[in-house]
Write a protein that holds these residues in place. Structure first.
Motif, PDB file in Angstrom:
ATOM      1  N   GLN A   1       0.821  -1.205   0.000  1.00 36.38           N
ATOM      2  CA  GLN A   1       0.000   0.000   0.000  1.00 36.38           C
ATOM      3  C   GLN A   1       0.861   1.263   0.000  1.00 36.38           C
ATOM      4  O   GLN A   1       0.586   2.226  -0.720  1.00 36.38           O
ATOM      5  CB  GLN A   1      -0.936   0.001   1.224  1.00 36.38           C
ATOM      6  CG  GLN A   1      -1.885  -1.190   1.280  1.00 36.38           C
ATOM      7  CD  GLN A   1      -2.817  -1.235   0.087  1.00 36.38           C
ATOM      8  OE1 GLN A   1      -3.166  -0.214  -0.481  1.00 36.38           O
ATOM      9  NE2 GLN A   1      -3.206  -2.444  -0.318  1.00 36.38           N
ATOM     10  N   GLU A   2       1.891   1.256   0.814  1.00 32.44           N
ATOM     11  CA  GLU A   2       2.773   2.422   0.888  1.00 32.44           C
ATOM     12  C   GLU A   2       3.506   2.646  -0.446  1.00 32.44           C
ATOM     13  O   GLU A   2       3.601   3.781  -0.934  1.00 32.44           O
ATOM     14  CB  GLU A   2       3.796   2.252   2.018  1.00 32.44           C
ATOM     15  CG  GLU A   2       3.191   2.263   3.404  1.00 32.44           C
ATOM     16  CD  GLU A   2       2.769   0.886   3.893  1.00 32.44           C
ATOM     17  OE1 GLU A   2       2.705   0.683   5.102  1.00 32.44           O
ATOM     18  OE2 GLU A   2       2.500   0.000   3.036  1.00 32.44           O
ATOM     19  N   LEU A   3       4.022   1.563  -1.023  1.00 31.02           N
ATOM     20  CA  LEU A   3       4.755   1.696  -2.283  1.00 31.02           C
ATOM     21  C   LEU A   3       3.841   2.154  -3.413  1.00 31.02           C
ATOM     22  O   LEU A   3       4.235   2.965  -4.259  1.00 31.02           O
ATOM     23  CB  LEU A   3       5.415   0.371  -2.640  1.00 31.02           C
ATOM     24  CG  LEU A   3       6.601  -0.046  -1.762  1.00 31.02           C
ATOM     25  CD1 LEU A   3       7.063  -1.450  -2.116  1.00 31.02           C
ATOM     26  CD2 LEU A   3       7.762   0.933  -1.923  1.00 31.02           C
TER      27      LEU A   3
ATOM     28  N   ASN B   1      -2.947   1.011 -14.741  1.00 32.54           N
ATOM     29  CA  ASN B   1      -1.998   2.128 -14.720  1.00 32.54           C
ATOM     30  C   ASN B   1      -0.582   1.582 -14.886  1.00 32.54           C
ATOM     31  O   ASN B   1      -0.140   0.724 -14.131  1.00 32.54           O
ATOM     32  CB  ASN B   1      -2.128   2.887 -13.392  1.00 32.54           C
ATOM     33  CG  ASN B   1      -1.410   4.206 -13.414  1.00 32.54           C
ATOM     34  OD1 ASN B   1      -0.493   4.425 -14.207  1.00 32.54           O
ATOM     35  ND2 ASN B   1      -1.814   5.111 -12.532  1.00 32.54           N
ATOM     36  N   ARG B   2       0.145   2.112 -15.868  1.00 34.78           N
ATOM     37  CA  ARG B   2       1.517   1.626 -16.102  1.00 34.78           C
ATOM     38  C   ARG B   2       2.565   2.489 -15.405  1.00 34.78           C
ATOM     39  O   ARG B   2       3.762   2.184 -15.465  1.00 34.78           O
ATOM     40  CB  ARG B   2       1.806   1.588 -17.605  1.00 34.78           C
ATOM     41  CG  ARG B   2       0.754   0.828 -18.422  1.00 34.78           C
ATOM     42  CD  ARG B   2       0.566  -0.597 -17.930  1.00 34.78           C
ATOM     43  NE  ARG B   2      -0.542  -1.277 -18.571  1.00 34.78           N
ATOM     44  CZ  ARG B   2      -0.411  -2.057 -19.646  1.00 34.78           C
ATOM     45  NH1 ARG B   2       0.781  -2.238 -20.190  1.00 34.78           N
ATOM     46  NH2 ARG B   2      -1.466  -2.653 -20.165  1.00 34.78           N
ATOM     47  N   LEU B   3       2.132   3.577 -14.762  1.00 31.60           N
ATOM     48  CA  LEU B   3       3.035   4.437 -13.984  1.00 31.60           C
ATOM     49  C   LEU B   3       4.185   4.974 -14.832  1.00 31.60           C
ATOM     50  O   LEU B   3       5.326   5.052 -14.373  1.00 31.60           O
ATOM     51  CB  LEU B   3       3.582   3.688 -12.759  1.00 31.60           C
ATOM     52  CG  LEU B   3       2.551   3.175 -11.755  1.00 31.60           C
ATOM     53  CD1 LEU B   3       3.251   2.443 -10.614  1.00 31.60           C
ATOM     54  CD2 LEU B   3       1.705   4.311 -11.216  1.00 31.60           C
TER      55      LEU B   3
ATOM     56  N   LYS C   1       1.919   9.004  -6.692  1.00 29.74           N
ATOM     57  CA  LYS C   1       1.919  10.458  -6.526  1.00 29.74           C
ATOM     58  C   LYS C   1       3.282  11.032  -6.153  1.00 29.74           C
ATOM     59  O   LYS C   1       3.745  11.999  -6.753  1.00 29.74           O
ATOM     60  CB  LYS C   1       0.886  10.858  -5.465  1.00 29.74           C
ATOM     61  CG  LYS C   1      -0.553  10.558  -5.869  1.00 29.74           C
ATOM     62  CD  LYS C   1      -1.531  11.077  -4.812  1.00 29.74           C
ATOM     63  CE  LYS C   1      -2.971  10.814  -5.244  1.00 29.74           C
ATOM     64  NZ  LYS C   1      -3.949  11.304  -4.234  1.00 29.74           N
ATOM     65  N   THR C   2       3.921  10.441  -5.159  1.00 25.89           N
ATOM     66  CA  THR C   2       5.124  11.073  -4.602  1.00 25.89           C
ATOM     67  C   THR C   2       6.272  11.107  -5.602  1.00 25.89           C
ATOM     68  O   THR C   2       6.849  12.176  -5.868  1.00 25.89           O
ATOM     69  CB  THR C   2       5.559  10.332  -3.323  1.00 25.89           C
ATOM     70  OG1 THR C   2       4.444  10.261  -2.432  1.00 25.89           O
ATOM     71  CG2 THR C   2       6.710  11.067  -2.658  1.00 25.89           C
ATOM     72  N   PHE C   3       6.623   9.966  -6.154  1.00 22.75           N
ATOM     73  CA  PHE C   3       7.769   9.923  -7.065  1.00 22.75           C
ATOM     74  C   PHE C   3       7.528  10.731  -8.339  1.00 22.75           C
ATOM     75  O   PHE C   3       8.436  11.433  -8.798  1.00 22.75           O
ATOM     76  CB  PHE C   3       8.141   8.477  -7.380  1.00 22.75           C
ATOM     77  CG  PHE C   3       8.707   7.737  -6.195  1.00 22.75           C
ATOM     78  CD1 PHE C   3       9.492   8.385  -5.263  1.00 22.75           C
ATOM     79  CD2 PHE C   3       8.443   6.381  -6.003  1.00 22.75           C
ATOM     80  CE1 PHE C   3      10.015   7.715  -4.151  1.00 22.75           C
ATOM     81  CE2 PHE C   3       8.958   5.704  -4.907  1.00 22.75           C
ATOM     82  CZ  PHE C   3       9.734   6.364  -3.974  1.00 22.75           C
TER      83      PHE C   3
ATOM     84  N   ALA D   1       0.836  10.418   5.633  1.00 21.50           N
ATOM     85  CA  ALA D   1       1.976  10.917   6.411  1.00 21.50           C
ATOM     86  C   ALA D   1       3.287  10.320   5.898  1.00 21.50           C
ATOM     87  O   ALA D   1       4.314  10.995   5.836  1.00 21.50           O
ATOM     88  CB  ALA D   1       1.777  10.591   7.889  1.00 21.50           C
ATOM     89  N   THR D   2       3.245   9.031   5.513  1.00 26.29           N
ATOM     90  CA  THR D   2       4.447   8.398   4.947  1.00 26.29           C
ATOM     91  C   THR D   2       4.833   9.072   3.635  1.00 26.29           C
ATOM     92  O   THR D   2       6.015   9.360   3.391  1.00 26.29           O
ATOM     93  CB  THR D   2       4.195   6.901   4.730  1.00 26.29           C
ATOM     94  OG1 THR D   2       3.861   6.287   5.984  1.00 26.29           O
ATOM     95  CG2 THR D   2       5.436   6.230   4.150  1.00 26.29           C
ATOM     96  N   GLN D   3       3.834   9.319   2.785  1.00 25.55           N
ATOM     97  CA  GLN D   3       4.104  10.026   1.535  1.00 25.55           C
ATOM     98  C   GLN D   3       4.724  11.392   1.808  1.00 25.55           C
ATOM     99  O   GLN D   3       5.725  11.771   1.191  1.00 25.55           O
ATOM    100  CB  GLN D   3       2.813  10.224   0.744  1.00 25.55           C
ATOM    101  CG  GLN D   3       2.274   8.981   0.071  1.00 25.55           C
ATOM    102  CD  GLN D   3       1.002   9.291  -0.691  1.00 25.55           C
ATOM    103  OE1 GLN D   3      -0.075   9.290  -0.116  1.00 25.55           O
ATOM    104  NE2 GLN D   3       1.141   9.558  -1.972  1.00 25.55           N
TER     105      GLN D   3
END
Length: 1438
Positions: free
Chosen positions: A59-61, A746-748, A67-69, A332-334
């Protein structure tokens, strides 16, 4: 320039590398420093390795990758950096997560990120699980025996089944067998229930094996004082490499997650994936180990780089996305990762030095050279043969047997090692974007040499044909600095005759002053014609040398070979010792274990095929084919991140992977699979510097050919090219792509903009180069037109960062036989396709015509396209769209101050043909029936068809010739000491006449006799060069013409008519006063005479020459031509034929038709006016033939042909071509851009305030603080054209041609009822103050009634060039007169000798200027008659 930069530019990296004897693996300590500096300067890449235990942080990854990367990647791009994210666990398959071999590869990539990233390199997610255990991949024989002593019989049996003795290792070791081979079910990719169960069972079996062997290894370690085998968990291994091996790692980020109340959930089946559970309870030892790791992290990392968060356990899944507390935790992790990385990226952006383009280019080739030198030296025998040739100056051509780039690197290294002080310029053609064109290569070499010598590199010419001469001049000046140039595969980019001519000239001029080495795969036919070249063809490698190379490579890898393996190597070398074969055989042998049975291919192509088969076995056929295909089809290779993205768009590649562990809605190619391929394929790949990182390329042409044959048949190539197209065109960046079963996922993959956001406005050079390439590869001409050829934004960005030549190359679409995708390109009719092709060629030719402007001012692209293609837009919709985009951009630009509104420049249809680009000064040109003679660095007979290919070339240095003239099939080149008569058909020297001069001519077209003039005489020679007659001279001869009967010569003041066949003295006549005298024939003379009515103009006349009635004197009859020239112009070139004469002045040539003897004088006519297509250049030489074709040579080395079908140009293009915001725009050909309007409407008021336009309104600013004191409100809808202060009010003139009167507070008082008349528009100048006046572009001037806001009738004067309002009236410069208009009555102040072009004034004084003359007029003193007095101020005041 820093010492480090100078070392790099001198080639220090090339010389320091490869100092080992044959293996080439050695390097000096100083070299490491240089390479490290090169890494930092050449790359601005941040490589972040992301790790989390498999399945523990899905979930975190997913949130980080969603969004983050992407946000951080955009932020880095804004700062001029590139962010690469390599996630070792996200989307990894079940087998990958448990494979020790893969984990070794992961640690290698982590190590690579750690030592090459220009910023943060590691992001770790730490939970309450240590990860899977990792068995050691090798055990020494002693350790293996110790372990066997501690194990049970079953454990020993299990140990012996998984560890086999490899006697090829040195020393021999026990190697762990491949998990992929022994437990193949663990790596299956199916999603059915049966396949999933089999995969789960295989994983359980492997975990049992690891537990059993790990426990016995642990007992052996406890029983011995030394470690016999290390068993780590995946988490411990990663943290040791990333964090604990450094004293103070500052570029790591760790996010820790801890679950609370785990004891309440011991029965949850999902718990063991997150926490170590033993015997129904949480493993206390594991928790203690994790606590120890956390404590070490706290003591090692900065506080902000280690974040620990605690959350509640969610039954069955650990982290529940639907739980609000868990969602807040993920956010919060993001945020934590984002904040930490953002801070480190911003810090890294301050440490990266500014990009130095030439240093980066040199570093790219130097590092590629270093990489080739690190390979086994398979070319020592070739270097021995070339040793003497490369020691001194000269040109050497080396044909490689194979592995051409490696040979080029070895030669560059040998040159630098022989003479360390030598500047070595090595270029691998096609390696980088700049080295993909001849212009780019030569330009970068000039920059490199110029920087080393401390020269001004801004003076480097922009045209390719001028670069060899410039480089030669540089080297001639630097006698104390020796230079070597090594060019790999230069013939591959010499695709045009002009390029080949330039290379010939380059080699010719560099041979005496430098070492030039050309390395190619095969002999180049057109290079054989260079007599001074030393040709060396690589012989097969001696068998003894091949054995040594393989032995050294195996020894360096701490390996050896069994007898069977040595026999296989020997059998292979008996059949082939080609360098590529030997190198790949060595790489193959290094991987053999003693238990492997193998055979070796017998040819290089078979060896590559065998390598590919081995890679397919290790990585799978689908993945191997996809990876090689995408790299091979890319123009400049693919970065590691780009290849991962493209593979994620490939449904077939995804189906070949284990997708069972991928998060819902995401399809991403797992990085572990790519890492396996990179490791297996490395001998067939090259890593080169690219914009944004280091790109993977196919190593050699032989490897590329094998890949194409195996994986890229036409249909496969088209499919792969389309995937690349989708990536570079950002088709799936913002939307999910359907999988093979139709499910959108989604291929990111990131978007690929043409320009990255941010203050740097950095171009995306990767997309700019790759997108057109792949569109042509797949034959998608519709997308090529839409995204590239008729996309103004793309053309603008591409041109701004490349060259005009490369931009024109975008429009070169391959034919059906050249492109694999052409057959599938479009379903449009052939007529539509032909029309589209015509539209592309029109734009391409328009760009070529604009080369002289765009080479130095690429921002003028919009105006150049509009000014040349307006007429074509009616017939081609795509051109219409392109021009609309260009017009919009130009209107918004602050650079394009004026924009063409009609076709006002040379168009693709009426442009001249470029015949030749000479590399040195063109000393003369002449016309023959179907070709032109050009004398420059050599004499060339060029076909008059625009093919740029000399029909015949004579290697005679002729740049210092004094004249060139031609007859039917002969040409004569006249020097100061001799004259060479050349054969125009075969190119040979027919005769050499040891009699020099400065002018000459053939007597007629048939007998080939000629006349030569020098300071002492006129001499006649027959066709064999024998002197037949001579006439002594006392005056300088201006021009001469001859026939079989007479010689006509013109001196400063005399016309001489000299019979050719007897000894009669010449007949003479006095020449009328004039200039620019030229003989047209033996009966006509051209000249310019002053016109009595207008002294500023010169009238063209022709004097008819004949023998008088008395037979002794020459009679002259004058005929006036319909042609005048300004007095300050001068004729730069002149030529005539039997039917026409051409007169050149500056950049303009006038063609005058000459009537035959039977025609009347009225037949004289100015047929055409043409202009040099290169504005900064002037016409130095012209020639005309009987068909009225003009050959023109400009002072920048271009030779053009103006065909008789090219229409006349009606207006001089000087101001139009320059495209500056100038006063010379006229006839409504241009409109003002909004930026020009804003800058034009800016005035300073008498009280020190500034009145300026603000689009459709105006503002009154304080001149010191620039604070707004008042402004127009509300604004109107039309932009402000001009402003002035009038009677303490603001008067504005708008684009709707209406005046508006405002109070100083911004209130509108009145709007004029009538617009400015058409006769006064477009506007040139606006004068305000005590009175108001307008000046139109065509020189009409009128005053304005400030009360009624209407224009009065125009003044009845000569065209006005300048105006100024004063309290005494309106002052205008009309022709040569200065006039004051008082109450609509003009009063002439006086006259200048030339037209007035500038007027300035204060309240009582006017200064008028014309050319170099200035006069001052006193307006305060006016006589009773109304005359003003002229001032006579002191020179110091002026």
């Amino acid at each position: 320039m820093s010492g480090m930069a100078e070392r790099v530019l001198r080639g220090a990296v090339i010389g320091d590398h490869g100092s080992g004897s044959s293996s080439g693996s050695g390097s000096s300590g100083s070299d490491d420093v240089v390479v490290e500096e090169c890494d930092r300067r050449a790359q601005a890449t941040i490589s972040v390795f992301v790790y989390a235990n498999h399945g523990e942080f899905d979930q975190e990854l997913a949130a980080l990758h969603h969004k983050t990367f992407p946000a951080l990647r955009s932020y880095a791009q804004e700062l001029g950096l590139n962010l690469e994210v390599l996630d070792a666990s996200f989307c990894a398959g079940t087998g990958d997560s448990a494979d020790p071999e893969w984990f070794q590869l992961a640690q290698q990539h982590l190590h690579d990120c750690k030592h090459t990233s220009n910023g943060p390199y590691f992001v770790g997610l730490l939970g309450q699980h240590l990860g899977k255990k990792l068995l050691p991949t090798t055990l020494s024989k002693t350790s293996f025996e110790h372990i066997c002593q501690e194990g049970t019989d079953d454990q020993v049996l299990l140990l012996r089944s998984w560890y086999k003795l490899d006697e090829n290792a040195n020393p021999p070791t026990f190697a762990l067998q491949s998990v992929q081979e022994k437990l193949s079910k663990l790596f299956t990719t199916g999603t059915s229930k049966g396949e999933t169960s089999a995969r789960t069972a295989a994983l359980g079996q492997w975990m049992h094996i690891v537990d059993e062997l790990g426990s016995v290894i642990a007992r052996a370690n406890e029983a011995r004082s030394e470690t016999v085998g290390a068993v780590h968990t995946t988490l411990q291994a990663v943290l040791n490499e990333a964090v604990f091996m450094d004293a103070s790692p500052r570029d790591c980020i760790i996010a820790c997650r801890q679950f609370k109340n785990l004891d309440d959930h011991l029965g949850d089946a999902a718990l063991p994936q997150y926490v170590h559970v033993r015997d129904g309870t949480v493993d206390s030892q594991a928790l203690q180990d994790l606590s120890t790791i956390t404590t070490r992290l706290k003591g090692t990392l900065d506080e902000e780089d280690l974040v620990i968060r605690t959350i509640a356990w969610s039954d069955g899944c650990g982290v529940q996305p639907k739980d609000i507390d868990h969602r807040n935790y993920i956010k919060a992790t993001q945020a934590g990762v984002d904040d930490c990385l953002r801070t480190k990226i911003e810090h890294a952006s301050r440490t990266v030095p500014p990009r130095d383009a030439i240093l980066a280019e040199v570093v790219s080739h130097a590092r590629f050279t270093a990489a080739q030198l690190a390979l086994p030296n398979c070319h020592a025998h070739v270097l021995d043969e070339a040793h003497d040739a490369i020691k001194s100056t000269g040109v050497v051509s080396v044909v490689a047997a194979s592995d051409r780039p490696v040979l080029a690197a070895r030669i560059a290294h040998a040159v630098k090692r022989h003479t360390p002080s030598k500047v070595v310029c090595v270029r691998y053609c096609g390696l980088t974007a700049q080295s993909s064109s001849l212009h780019g290569i030569l330009f970068s070499i000039c920059q490199q040499v110029g920087r080393v010598l401390g020269r001004n590199t801004d003076a480097i010419p922009h045209f390719t044909h001028q670069l060899p001469t410039f480089l030669h001049a540089l080297l001639k000046e630097a006698t104390a600095t020796s230079v070597a140039v090594v060019l790999d595969d230069i013939a591959a980019i010499a695709t045009t005759p002009a390029d080949r001519n330039t290379i010939r000239h380059l080699l010719h001029v560099l041979a005496p002053v430098a070492v030039v080495v050309l390395v190619s795969d095969e002999e180049v036919a057109w290079l054989k014609s260079i007599p001074t070249i030393v040709a060396i063809k690589a012989a097969p490698m001696p068998r003894k040398t091949a054995d040594e190379v393989i032995e050294q490579r195996i020894s360096a890898a701490h390996r050896t070979l069994s007898r069977t393996h040595r026999q296989a190597i020997s059998n292979g070398l008996n059949r082939c010792t080609a360098p590529l074969y030997v190198r790949l055989a060595a790489e193959m042998a290094v991987t053999w274990k003693s238990t492997d049975s193998t055979t070796l291919a017998t040819t290089p192509s078979q060896m590559v095929k065998q390598f590919l088969e081995r890679i397919e076995k290790q990585c799978g056929q689908v993945v191997t084919a996809a990876c090689f295909s995408y790299v091979a089809l890319s123009r400049f290779g693919l970065l590691r991140q780009e290849l991962l993205d493209v593979l994620s768009l490939d449904n077939e590649a995804l189906r070949s992977c284990d997708v069972s562990t991928m998060p819902a809605g995401i399809s991403r190619f797992p990085f572990p699979r790519l890492a396996r391929w990179l490791a297996a394929a490395s001998p067939l790949l090259a890593v080169v510097d690219a914009d944004g990182g280091r790109a993977l390329r196919i190593a050699t042409p032989e490897v590329a050919a094998a890949i194409t044959s195996r994986y890229l048949r036409p249909a496969q190539a088209v499919a792969a090219s389309r995937t690349l197209r989708d990536y570079w065109a950002s088709r799936w960046a913002a939307q999910p792509k359907p999988t093979a079963d139709g499910t959108p996922t989604n291929r990111l993959v990131p978007e690929q903009p043409l320009e990255f956001d941010g203050p740097l406005a950095r171009p995306n050079m990767r997309a700019l180069h790759e997108l057109p390439h792949v569109l042509k590869q797949c034959g998608d001409l519709e997308s090529l037109d839409h995204l590239v050829c008729f996309n103004y934004n793309f053309l603008r960005q591409f041109l701004k960062h490349t060259t005009v030549e490369e931009t024109v190359g975008l429009f070169n679409v391959p034919t059906s036989g050249e492109s694999a995708g052409a057959a599938a390109s479009s379903s449009s009719s052939s007529a539509d396709a032909k029309k589209q092709a015509e539209a592309r060629q029109l734009v391409a030719r328009a760009l070529s015509l604009s080369d002289h402007v765009l080479a130095t001012e690429p921002d003028q692209l919009a105006c150049q396209l509009i000014g040349r293609l307006q007429a074509e837009a009616r017939h081609h919709a795509d051109i219409q769209v392109l021009l609309e985009q260009a017009s919009k951009s130009a209107q918004e630009s602050r650079i394009n101050r004026c924009v063409p509104t009609v076709t006002c420049m040379a168009t693709p249809h009426n442009a001249p043909k470029l015949l030749l680009s000479a590399h040195e000064h063109i000393s003369g040109i002449a016309c023959l029936k179907s070709s032109a003679v050009v004398a420059s660095e050599r004499v060339q007979f060029v076909a008059a068809d625009g093919t740029n290919e000399p029909v015949v070339a004579v290697d005679v240095r002729a740049h210092d010739a004094l004249a060139v003239f031609a007859s039917l099939d002969r040409a004569a080149v006249l020097f100061a000491d001799k004259c060479l008569v050349l054969d125009a058909v075969n190119g040979g020297v027919v005769a050499t006449i040891e009699h020099g001069g400065y002018a000459g001519c053939f007597t007629d077209e048939h007998n080939g006799a000629l006349v030569i003039v020098n300071d002492e005489s006129i001499t006649r020679f027959d066709a064999k060069g024998k002197q037949t007659k001579s006439l002594s001279l006392t005056d300088h001869v201006e021009s001469v013409c001859a026939s079989s009967d007479h010689v006509l010569a013109v001196t400063d003041d005399t016309v001489l008519l000299w019979p050719s066949k007897d000894s009669t003295e010449p007949k003479r006549a006095e020449l009328p006063a004039g200039t620019a005298v030229h003989c047209l024939s033996t009966s006509r003379v051209f000249m310019l005479k002053e016109t009595p009515s207008s002294p500023s103009l010169l009238q063209a006349v022709i004097l008819s020459v004949a023998v008088g009635d008395d037979g002794d004197a020459v009679a002259l009859k004058e005929m006036t031509l319909p042609l005048t020239l300004p007095h300050d112009d001068f004729i730069t070139a002149f030529s005539s034929s039997s039917t026409a004469a051409v007169i050149a002045s500056h950049n303009t040539a006038v063609l005058v038709h000459l009537p035959s003897s039977g025609e009347s004088a009225d037949a004289f006519a100015v047929r055409r006016v043409v202009h040099a297509p290169i504005l900064p250049a002037e016409l130095e030489q012209v020639a005309v033939d009987d068909e009225e074709r003009i050959i023109a040579a400009t002072d920048d080395g271009h030779v053009y042909m103006y065909d008789s079908a090219v229409p006349a140009v009606s207006t001089l293009p000087t101001a139009l071509e320059a495209l500056a915001f100038s006063d010379k725009l006229h006839n409504g050909s241009f409109c003002l851009s909004s930026a020009a309007i804003a800058s034009a409407a800016l005035v300073e008021t008498s009280d020190g305030r500034v009145l300026c336009a603000d689009d459709c309104a105006w503002k009154l600013l304080d001149a010191t603080s620039l604070d707004v004191q008042s402004q127009a409100a509300p604004p109107c809808e039309h932009p402000v054209i001009a402003l002035c202060m009038h009677k303490r009010k603001v008067l504005s003139l708008h684009a709707d041609r209406l005046f508006r009167l405002w109070t100083l507070d911004g209130e509108l008082i009145e709007t004029s009822e009538s617009a400015v008349p058409d006769t006064m528009w477009p506007l040139k100048a606006f004068a305000g103050g005590p009175s108001i006046a307008l000046l139109s572009r065509d020189g009409r001037c009128c005053t304005v009634d400030g009360d009624q806001l209407t224009c009065r009738p125009p003044l009845q004067h000569n065209p006005v060039a300048a105006i100024r309002t004063t309290e005494h009236g309106l002052v205008v410069g009309a022709g040569r007169e200065v006039v004051v208009v008082v109450a609509e009555h003009p009063v002439v102040l006086g006259q200048h000798d030339a037209p007035v072009n500038c007027i300035a004034s204060n309240d009582s004084t006017v200064i008028s200027a014309s050319g170099t003359q200035a006069k001052v007029w006193d307006l305060a003193h006016r006589s009773a008659s109304g005359r003003f007095r002229r001032c006579t101020p002191s020179p110091t005041w002026l």
